[in-house]
Design a protein around this motif. Structure first.
Motif, PDB file in Angstrom:
ATOM      1  N   SER A 194      12.092   7.686  30.335  1.00 36.15           N
ATOM      2  CA  SER A 194      13.467   7.210  30.240  1.00 36.15           C
ATOM      3  C   SER A 194      13.614   5.919  31.036  1.00 36.15           C
ATOM      4  N   VAL A 195      14.535   5.079  30.613  1.00 37.59           N
ATOM      5  CA  VAL A 195      14.805   3.838  31.327  1.00 37.59           C
ATOM      6  C   VAL A 195      15.425   4.157  32.684  1.00 37.59           C
ATOM      7  N   THR A 196      14.876   3.576  33.743  1.00 42.29           N
ATOM      8  CA  THR A 196      15.399   3.791  35.089  1.00 42.29           C
ATOM      9  C   THR A 196      16.215   2.582  35.532  1.00 42.29           C
ATOM     10  N   ARG A 197      16.779   2.674  36.729  1.00 44.54           N
ATOM     11  CA  ARG A 197      17.673   1.600  37.190  1.00 44.54           C
ATOM     12  C   ARG A 197      16.958   0.267  37.318  1.00 44.54           C
ATOM     13  N   GLY A 198      15.710   0.267  37.685  1.00 46.63           N
ATOM     14  CA  GLY A 198      14.936  -0.968  37.725  1.00 46.63           C
ATOM     15  C   GLY A 198      15.116  -1.808  38.963  1.00 46.63           C
ATOM     16  N   THR A 199      15.739  -1.255  40.011  1.00 44.67           N
ATOM     17  CA  THR A 199      15.942  -2.019  41.239  1.00 44.67           C
ATOM     18  C   THR A 199      14.606  -2.374  41.890  1.00 44.67           C
ATOM     19  N   THR A 200      14.472  -3.610  42.324  1.00 48.97           N
ATOM     20  CA  THR A 200      13.232  -4.023  42.997  1.00 48.97           C
ATOM     21  C   THR A 200      13.503  -5.207  43.892  1.00 48.97           C
ATOM     22  N   VAL A 226      -5.698  -1.588  36.829  1.00 48.81           N
ATOM     23  CA  VAL A 226      -4.591  -0.918  37.520  1.00 48.81           C
ATOM     24  C   VAL A 226      -3.328  -1.083  36.683  1.00 48.81           C
ATOM     25  N   VAL A 227      -2.608  -0.008  36.515  1.00 39.49           N
ATOM     26  CA  VAL A 227      -1.330  -0.035  35.808  1.00 39.49           C
ATOM     27  C   VAL A 227      -0.199   0.098  36.816  1.00 39.49           C
ATOM     28  N   ASP A 228       0.760  -0.803  36.735  1.00 43.11           N
ATOM     29  CA  ASP A 228       1.987  -0.696  37.519  1.00 43.11           C
ATOM     30  C   ASP A 228       3.053  -0.155  36.584  1.00 43.11           C
ATOM     31  N   LEU A 229       3.317   1.128  36.711  1.00 40.98           N
ATOM     32  CA  LEU A 229       4.235   1.792  35.780  1.00 40.98           C
ATOM     33  C   LEU A 229       5.673   1.714  36.280  1.00 40.98           C
ATOM     34  N   GLY A 230       6.556   1.186  35.443  1.00 36.36           N
ATOM     35  CA  GLY A 230       7.966   1.107  35.796  1.00 36.36           C
ATOM     36  C   GLY A 230       8.242   0.069  36.861  1.00 36.36           C
ATOM     37  N   TYR A 231       7.777  -1.163  36.637  1.00 37.22           N
ATOM     38  CA  TYR A 231       7.920  -2.212  37.651  1.00 37.22           C
ATOM     39  C   TYR A 231       9.355  -2.664  37.839  1.00 37.22           C
ATOM     40  N   GLY A 232      10.221  -2.376  36.866  1.00 39.29           N
ATOM     41  CA  GLY A 232      11.647  -2.633  37.054  1.00 39.29           C
ATOM     42  C   GLY A 232      12.165  -3.896  36.404  1.00 39.29           C
ATOM     43  N   ALA A 233      13.337  -4.312  36.865  1.00 36.82           N
ATOM     44  CA  ALA A 233      14.026  -5.436  36.252  1.00 36.82           C
ATOM     45  C   ALA A 233      13.350  -6.770  36.529  1.00 36.82           C
ATOM     46  N   SER A 234      12.519  -6.817  37.570  1.00 38.27           N
ATOM     47  CA  SER A 234      11.763  -8.021  37.900  1.00 38.27           C
ATOM     48  C   SER A 234      10.291  -7.653  37.969  1.00 38.27           C
ATOM     49  N   LEU A 239      -3.612   8.465  40.481  1.00 43.67           N
ATOM     50  CA  LEU A 239      -2.202   8.080  40.469  1.00 43.67           C
ATOM     51  C   LEU A 239      -1.681   8.028  41.901  1.00 43.67           C
ATOM     52  N   VAL A 240      -0.986   6.941  42.234  1.00 40.85           N
ATOM     53  CA  VAL A 240      -0.257   6.853  43.493  1.00 40.85           C
ATOM     54  C   VAL A 240       1.213   6.819  43.125  1.00 40.85           C
ATOM     55  N   GLU A 241       1.895   7.922  43.434  1.00 44.24           N
ATOM     56  CA  GLU A 241       3.296   8.083  42.998  1.00 44.24           C
ATOM     57  C   GLU A 241       4.174   8.331  44.214  1.00 44.24           C
ATOM     58  N   GLY A 242       5.244   7.551  44.334  1.00 43.60           N
ATOM     59  CA  GLY A 242       6.076   7.735  45.507  1.00 43.60           C
ATOM     60  C   GLY A 242       7.401   7.012  45.446  1.00 43.60           C
ATOM     61  N   THR A 243       7.992   6.886  46.620  1.00 41.61           N
ATOM     62  CA  THR A 243       9.349   6.368  46.764  1.00 41.61           C
ATOM     63  C   THR A 243       9.429   5.526  48.025  1.00 41.61           C
ATOM     64  N   CYS A 244      10.292   4.514  48.005  1.00 40.61           N
ATOM     65  CA  CYS A 244      10.544   3.746  49.217  1.00 40.61           C
ATOM     66  C   CYS A 244      11.989   3.276  49.217  1.00 40.61           C
ATOM     67  N   ASP A 245      12.448   2.787  50.373  1.00 41.96           N
ATOM     68  CA  ASP A 245      13.796   2.241  50.423  1.00 41.96           C
ATOM     69  C   ASP A 245      13.797   0.829  49.847  1.00 41.96           C
ATOM     70  N   GLU A 246      14.957   0.215  49.818  1.00 43.39           N
ATOM     71  CA  GLU A 246      15.116  -1.056  49.116  1.00 43.39           C
ATOM     72  C   GLU A 246      14.296  -2.188  49.714  1.00 43.39           C
ATOM     73  N   LEU A 247      14.020  -2.132  51.022  1.00 43.56           N
ATOM     74  CA  LEU A 247      13.255  -3.188  51.681  1.00 43.56           C
ATOM     75  C   LEU A 247      11.829  -2.771  51.988  1.00 43.56           C
TER      76      LEU A 247
END
Length: 248
Positions: A6-12, A40-48, A129-137
């Motif tokens: 699904s399309v995500t917000r894409g914030t980066t 290497v695949v960058d999956l879901g790189y976002g709006a930029s 696969l390296v899958e994770g989360t980070c804050d905006e900065l």
């Protein structure tokens, strides 16, 4: 092949993923060097496309950025260079057979129940696969290393100069763990032991946050946690443990 997802917000943001990129280079660089045709695949790189561009520069191997939103792919195409390209794709990886997939801030926007199938899809061809989360900065981050056999490790990482307490990392746990930061769950126990070590090491703050973090990691080890990385990584504000030790 129809993209899966699904399309995500894409914030980066620029440098948002520098912590995980540096970890990949240090920890998985040997895997990439040994691969006969590393990709290497960058999956879901976002709006930029900036994080894919940075990943290519940091690793020095071919990178393909995949997005499920055609408009984002079209916007990224002008930034293609030798070894860096962009395609339409999702968890099926557009039919590619990469050595490594990085998927950051993607599954955070899915239901927890969707995680196992997404992990399985992204590692189905043998990729790590390296899958994770980070804050905006990119100051707080966590990620799971997943192989075709399942998740291997969990890494917590932070910018120590701005870290309030290790417990702050709870808000950036991967989707598979974020809802399990409650008493009785193992990931909650890990964060609690790091917090306790951090508090006990408060006098070391005069020597800088790296010394305090190292003491917190040592305290976690003394509490029985198997810490997989070495002090050189701790200095960067990291701790890596077996995923089995924190799995729900």
């Amino acid at each position: 092949m129809k993209p899966v997802g699904s399309v995500t917000r894409g914030t980066t943001n620029p440098n948002r993923l520098r912590r995980v990129d540096n970890w990949i280079a240090a920890t998985l660089g040997g895997v990439l060097r040994r691969a006969p045709d590393p990709l290497v695949v960058d999956l879901g790189y976002g709006a930029s496309p900036i994080t894919a561009i940075e990943l290519h520069a940091r690793l020095g191997v071919p990178v393909v950025g995949l997005e499920i939103d055609p408009d984002r792919v079209a916007a990224a195409r002008p930034f293609e260079t030798d070894g860096l390209s962009f395609r339409l794709g999702g968890f099926e990886l557009a039919g590619l057979r990469p050595t490594l997939v990085r998927a950051f801030n993607v599954l955070r926007q899915y239901d927890e129940a969707d995680v196992p199938a997404a992990w399985a899809a992204m590692t189905a061809t043998g990729a790590l696969l390296v899958e994770g989360t980070c804050d905006e900065l990119g100051r707080l981050a966590s990620w799971v290393l997943v192989s075709p056999a399942g998740p291997r490790t969990l890494t917590l990482a932070s910018r120590l100069a701005t870290l309030d307490t290790p417990g702050t990392l709870a808000e950036r746990l991967p989707k598979a763990l974020i809802h399990h930061n409650v008493p009785g769950e193992r990931v909650h126990a890990l964060l609690a032991d790091l917090d306790a070590g951090w508090r006990a090491a408060a006098p070391l703050s005069v020597f800088g946050p790296r010394q305090r973090w190292r003491a917190a990691v040592e305290a976690a080890r003394s509490a029985g946690w198997r810490v997989l990385d070495r002090p050189a990584r701790w200095r960067l504000g990291e701790i890596t443990v077996p995923y089995a030790s924190v799995a729900p």
